[in-house]
Write an enzyme that holds these catalytic residues in place. Sequence first.
Site, PDB file in Angstrom:
ATOM      1  N   ARG A  61       8.015   1.687  -0.102  1.00 44.05           N
ATOM      2  CA  ARG A  61       7.492   1.239   1.195  1.00 44.05           C
ATOM      3  C   ARG A  61       7.158  -0.250   1.187  1.00 44.05           C
ATOM      4  NH1 ARG A  61       2.012   2.219   3.614  1.00 44.05           N
ATOM      5  NH2 ARG A  61       2.258   2.239   5.878  1.00 44.05           N
ATOM      6  N   HIS A  65       8.521  -2.809   4.011  1.00 40.75           N
ATOM      7  CA  HIS A  65       7.621  -3.582   4.855  1.00 40.75           C
ATOM      8  C   HIS A  65       7.759  -5.081   4.599  1.00 40.75           C
ATOM      9  CE1 HIS A  65       4.591  -0.337   6.338  1.00 40.75           C
ATOM     10  NE2 HIS A  65       5.833   0.111   6.324  1.00 40.75           N
ATOM     11  N   ASN A  93      -0.092  -2.155   7.349  1.00 43.68           N
ATOM     12  CA  ASN A  93      -0.397  -2.313   5.928  1.00 43.68           C
ATOM     13  C   ASN A  93      -1.869  -2.152   5.572  1.00 43.68           C
ATOM     14  OD1 ASN A  93       2.330  -2.975   5.407  1.00 43.68           O
ATOM     15  ND2 ASN A  93       1.967  -5.128   5.894  1.00 43.68           N
ATOM     16  N   HIS A 193      11.236   8.746   3.939  1.00 37.38           N
ATOM     17  CA  HIS A 193      10.071   9.614   4.116  1.00 37.38           C
ATOM     18  C   HIS A 193      10.246  10.967   3.439  1.00 37.38           C
ATOM     19  CE1 HIS A 193       8.220   7.379   7.827  1.00 37.38           C
ATOM     20  NE2 HIS A 193       8.175   6.675   6.707  1.00 37.38           N
TER      21      HIS A 193
END
Length: 317
Positions: A61, A65, A93, A193
């Site tokens: 992740r 991001h 975040n 995911h």
Amino acid sequence: MVSRSFLFLHVLIMFCLAVMAFSELSDDFYEDVCPEALPTINRVVKAAIQKERRMGASLLRLHFHDCFVNGCDASILLDQTATIDSEKTARANNNSARGFEVIDKIKSEVDKACGRPVVSCADILAVAARDSVVALHGPTWEVKLGRRDSTTASRTMANNDIPSPFMDLPALINNFKNQGLDEEDLVALSGGHTLGFAQCFTFRDRIYSETNIDSTFASQRQANCPRSGGDSNLASLDPTPALFDSKYFSNLVSKKGILHSDQALFSGGQTDDLVKTYSTNLGTFSKDFTESMIKMGNIKPLTGNQGQIRVNCRKVN
């Protein structure tokens, strides 16, 4: 006798070719300068995941991001200062992004193995994401290397550009399109995911208010996510949160996507067929996932003499 103008032209061409080669990402960027770089990253990632299985999803992740905010440049790792508007406090975040201490450990070990700081924090993020997927029984891929680290960050861009768990399908498609990613990339990368967890506040509205959700599944999630309070309580994004498989997509077909943005991929729209394919074909999902990860990792990298190689991933040199 060779003319001076010819020699100058030859030197100029060779210089331009060298700059082009140096400015492009490559599979073997550290092969000569530090052959121990990638094995060292792999060792630290494996140890971190062995200590806490959830860390694999967290490292994946972080890379995602990072790349969605002005490219894959390790801007997400910068702490707040008088001149740095840290992305760590952006909505997506804040109290959510994690694994920073593992990146610190990797950086320390890699610099020790290389004898000096030659490996960028941005490359560490990209390789750690790949190694995390592999450690959790997912596919591997060649990570293009040679990124350099940014000297700036933007909480505003992070707030605007990182996709939200509350987005519907048109918003998601547009969000990914802005990064040069198409609908197949959207579905494949959302398949990340298959690993990890979500916090209660990100799916509360879905389990209490939405209708395209399996009722038993909603009730089960409500047990650990009350209507008020418990915002940071965790629920797995699919039934096997530490195993790379296709159950994330099977869940969507069964109306058991935990995030609104997850279920949006299978809601009567143009991505339904791809979700169905991935739900029954792990090989196709794995192949498309690796291709989309490579594509995402190539978003606006800093190369050549752009940016810097940070000594400390948390701050500008």
